[in-house]
Design a protein around this motif. Structure first.
Motif, mmCIF file in Angstrom:
data_model
loop_
_atom_site.group_PDB
_atom_site.id
_atom_site.type_symbol
_atom_site.label_atom_id
_atom_site.label_comp_id
_atom_site.label_asym_id
_atom_site.label_seq_id
_atom_site.Cartn_x
_atom_site.Cartn_y
_atom_site.Cartn_z
ATOM 1 N N VAL A 294 0.851 -1.194 0.000
ATOM 2 C CA VAL A 294 0.000 0.000 0.000
ATOM 3 C C VAL A 294 0.886 1.243 0.000
ATOM 4 O O VAL A 294 1.776 1.380 0.849
ATOM 5 N N SER A 324 -6.530 -0.866 3.722
ATOM 6 C CA SER A 324 -5.817 0.189 2.994
ATOM 7 C C SER A 324 -6.017 1.534 3.687
ATOM 8 O O SER A 324 -5.084 2.344 3.791
ATOM 9 N N ARG A 328 -3.027 3.944 5.406
ATOM 10 C CA ARG A 328 -2.780 5.356 5.097
ATOM 11 C C ARG A 328 -2.879 6.225 6.345
ATOM 12 O O ARG A 328 -2.223 7.253 6.432
#
Length: 424
Positions: A294, A324, A328
Motif C-alpha cells: 500500500v 488500505s 494510510r
C-alpha cells in the motif's frame, strides 16, 4: 507520542490516555480503571517502552492504605509483610498492562537493565536480536538508546548505516571489508552544494526501516523475475458488472488477483513456503495470507489479509478497503503486518509495463502488477483487441528454478484469463 489527558482530569475505564506512534502504525493506550489523573509522567514527543509509567491515577472508589507493618525485631532478616495488603489509590498506569496494584510506583526500585539481563548479555528483545542476525550484526557491538540501555531496531539500523559509511563493521568482533563484506567501495561523499542550490529532506521512519529491509532482501536473496501477460478482457467486464451491482463497494482488480494467486499457491506449494534460518530446510505453509503493498504519504507498507482462500470476492473487497484506509492513517496493528505467505505489489493504477519487485523476506516470491493495455491478439483467424495485464513474478532462485516460475506465471495468467477457474 500525543498526550490525551491532563492533571486533574477525571477518566473512565478504557478511556485513551496517550497515542503512541510506532514505525508503521499508531495505537492508543487505554486506562485500565476509572479515577483522577494526579500526575503525568510523560509529555508530548517522549519515546516510551513497555513498562514505562504514563501517569499516577487516584483510582475511583479506593482509599489509600498505610504501608505494611515491619516484621518483629526478633527476626530482622525477614522482609516486611502485611497479612492482607490493602489496595492503594495511586497506581502507575503502564502501556498495555493493568496497574500493579499493591506496590506504589515510588516503592519500586529504579530500573536496571542488569537485573533483567545480567552480565554482558545485550538488553534487546528477541525480535531485535533476529533483526540484527538478519543484517549480520554482532549485537554485542550495538549501544542501546532506549530506557535502561535497551537496544531497539533503530539502534541496529543506525549501527549498520554508520558502519557502511565508515567502510567497515565488526561482526563477531572481527572487521570486514567496506560494504558489509561485499567488497564494495565506500559510499561516495559529495558536497552537492558546490554545484548549485540544494534542500535537505529527512526520510520518514517508514522509509528508514523499509530501506534497511529492502537492502538486506536485495543483497541476500538471488532475485530472478519472470514476466507474463494475462488476458483479462472477460474478467474486467465481469468486474465492472459486479461493481455496478454493489455500488457501496470498491471492487478493484486486486481482489481477483488475490484469488488467482491463492489458486496458484495451491497448485505450486513451493511458492507458499519460507527457508528456515539455517537455509537448509523449506517450511511449507498450509494457510494463505496475502500481503498487499500500500502506497502511503510516508512510504510503502505491506498489510496482510488472512485466509484469502476462505473469503469471497465481496468480502475481500470490504477488507481490502478497510486495511488500505488503516495503512494510510498509520493505524495498522502488529498482527495486521505479519504472517504473510506471498505479496502483491500493484502499480496498475499508475502505469508502467513491467518492473522487478523485491521479494519480501522470509517469503520466496512476490507478484508485481502493471497497467493493463489493449493489444491486438491473433485468435487463429484475425487480430482482435484484447485487454492484457502485465505480470512480473520475482522469486528466490535458491528455492524456485526458472521452469517452475514460468509454470506458476502461466498458471496464474490462465486463472485470470478465465474467471470460471476462480470458482474451482
Amino acid at each position: 507520542m500525543e498526550v490525551l489527558v491532563k492533571v486533574g482530569d477525571t477518566i473512565a475505564k478504557d478511556q485513551s490516555l496517550v497515542t503512541l506512534e510506532s514505525d508503521k502504525a499508531t495505537m492508543e493506550v487505554p486506562a485500565p480503571f476509572a479515577g483522577v489523573i494526579r500526575e503525568l509522567k510523560v509529555k508530548v514527543g517522549d519515546e516510551l517502552s513497555e513498562g514505562d509509567v504514563i501517569a499516577i491515577v487516584d483510582a475511583a472508589g479506593e482509599a489509600a492504605a498505610p504501608a505494611p507493618a515491619p516484621a518483629p525485631a526478633a527476626a530482622p532478616a525477614a522482609p516486611p509483610v502485611a497479612e492482607k495488603p490493602a489496595p492503594i489509590a495511586a497506581r502507575g498506569v503502564l502501556p498495555g498492562n493493568a496497574p500493579e496494584g499493591d506496590v506504589p510506583p515510588t516503592a519500586r526500585p529504579p530500573f536496571d537493565a542488569k537485573i533483567v539481563m545480567p552480565g554482558d548479555v545485550p538488553y534487546a528483545s528477541p525480535a531485535v536480536r533476529a533483526f540484527a542476525r538478519e543484517l549480520g550484526v554482532d549485537i554485542q557491538q550495538v549501544k542501546g538508546s532506549a530506557r535502561g540501555g535497551r537496544i531497539v531496531r533503530e539502534d541496529v539500523a543506525a549501527y549498520v548505516k554508520h558502519a557502511l559509511a565508515s567502510g567497515a563493521r565488526p561482526v563477531g568482533g572481527a572487521p570486514v571489508p567496506a560494504g558489509g563484506g561485499l567488497n564494495l567501495l565506500p559510499w561516495p561523499k559529495v558536497d552537492f552544494a558546490k554545484f548549485g542550490e540544494i534542500e535537505e529532506k529527512p526520510l520518514s521512519r517508514i522509509q528508514k526501516i523499509s530501506g534497511a529491509n529492502l537492502a538486506r532482501n536485495w543483497a541476500m536473496i538471488p532475485h530472478v523475475t519472470q514476466h507474463e501477460e494475462a488476458d483479462i478482457t472477460e474478467l474486467e467486464a465481469f468486474r465492472k458488472q459486479l461493481g455496478a451491482e454493489n455500488k457501496e463497494l470498491k471492487l478493484t482488480p486486486l481482489v481477483f488477483q488475490m484469488k488467482a494467486v491463492v489458486a496458484a499457491l495451491k497448485a505450486f506449494p513451493q511458492f507458499n513456503a519460507s527457508l528456515d534460518a539455517s537455509g537448509e530446510k523449506l517450511i511449507l505453509k498450509k494457510y494463505f495470507h496475502i500481503g498487499i503493498a500500500v502506497d502511503t504519504p510516508d512510504g510503502l507498507v505491506v498489510p496482510v489479509i488472512r485466509d484469502v482462500d476462505k473469503k469471497g470476492l465481496l468480502d475481500l473487497a470490504r477488507e481490502l478497503g478497510e486495511i488500505s484506509r488503516k495503512a494510510r492513517e498509520k493505524k495498522l496493528g502488529p498482527n495486521e503486518m505479519s504472517g504473510g505467505c506471498f505479496s502483491i505489489s500493484s502499480l496498475g493504477g499508475i502505469g508502467g509495463t513491467a518492473f522487478t519487485p523485491i521479494v519480501n523476506a522470509p517469503e520466496v516470491a512476490i507478484l508485481g502488477v502493471s497497467k493493463a493495455a489493449i493489444k491486438p491478439v491473433w485468435n487463429g483467424k484475425e487480430f482482435a483487441p484484447r485487454l492484457l495485464l502485465p505480470l512480473s513474478l520475482s522469486y528466490d532462485h535458491r528455492v524456485i528454478d526458472g521452469a517452475l516460475a514460468a509454470r506458476f506465471a502461466v498458471f496464474l495468467a490462465n486463472q485470470l484469463g478465465d474467471i470460471r477457474r476462480l470458482l474451482l
